[in-house]
Design a protein around this motif. Structure first.
Motif: not given
Length: 190
Positions: A53-63, A29-37, A81-86
């Motif tokens: 995404y338009t909200s941090k709630e979407q990012g939290i749900s993804f994680i 969850l600490s990756d949320l700000d990086d993920l939102m980028v 720092r989370a710069i992407g996903r695989v």
């Protein structure tokens, strides 16, 4: 299919990155700000099934829902720092005896396109897939025909182009042609 692939075109910022600084690890969850980028970036979402995404709630749900969506999923990190996903996704995640194939997908923040990161990561994930997930015999990837950057990434990572699937899926209201790539466990010297 949760996502297709992003482009790996040069972004204009050609600063060199030491690929040894790239790591793969679980999301927190600490990756949320990086993920939102990258999850809010329209350039990144262009070839993906999801809208920015338009909200941090979407990012939290993804994680929080990663374990339910993927066979294997990691954050692509630069200096932690989370710069992407695989990820690897299975058609039948609960029946390994029937499913010998996993679908590869990756997303990378647009400022890191064209720096070799995606190719490096894909090569690492293929090794992991066939060593840690020993039931797999095939890793496949679907790429939009217009996504030339991701086609190059897969080719450089040793994937073979198998063909074009006409009108394979509807994405964002439009039928899309996809190219299927694969690599087989017998193709690699592990």
């Amino acid at each position: 299919m949760e996502e297709t692939f992003i482009s790996s075109k040069p972004s204009g910022n050609e600063q060199s990155i030491d690929l040894n600084q790239i790591t793969l690890r679980p999301f927190h969850l600490s990756d949320l700000d990086d993920l939102m980028v990258w999850r809010t970036d329209e350039k990144v979402a262009k070839f993906c099934s999801w809208e920015p995404y338009t909200s941090k709630e979407q990012g939290i749900s993804f994680i929080e829902n990663i374990p339910n969506k993927f066979l294997w999923c990691k954050a692509i990190c630069l200096n932690n720092r989370a710069i992407g996903r695989v990820s690897l996704k299975s058609r039948s995640p609960h029946d390994k005896s029937r499913n010998k194939t996993a679908e590869l997908a990756y997303v990378l923040a647009s400022k890191y396109w064209g720096k070799g990161i995606a190719t490096y990561v894909v090569k690492q994930v293929v090794k992991v897939a066939f060593s840690e997930l020993s039931h797999l015999e095939r890793v496949e990837a679907f790429v939009d025909v217009e996504n030339v950057g991701s086609q190059r990434v897969l080719e450089k990572a040793g994937f073979q182009k198998e063909g074009t699937l006409g009108k394979y899926l509807v994405m964002k209201g439009k039928s899309r042609d996809m190219i299927i790539f694969s690599v087989l466990s017998t193709d690699l010297q592990l």
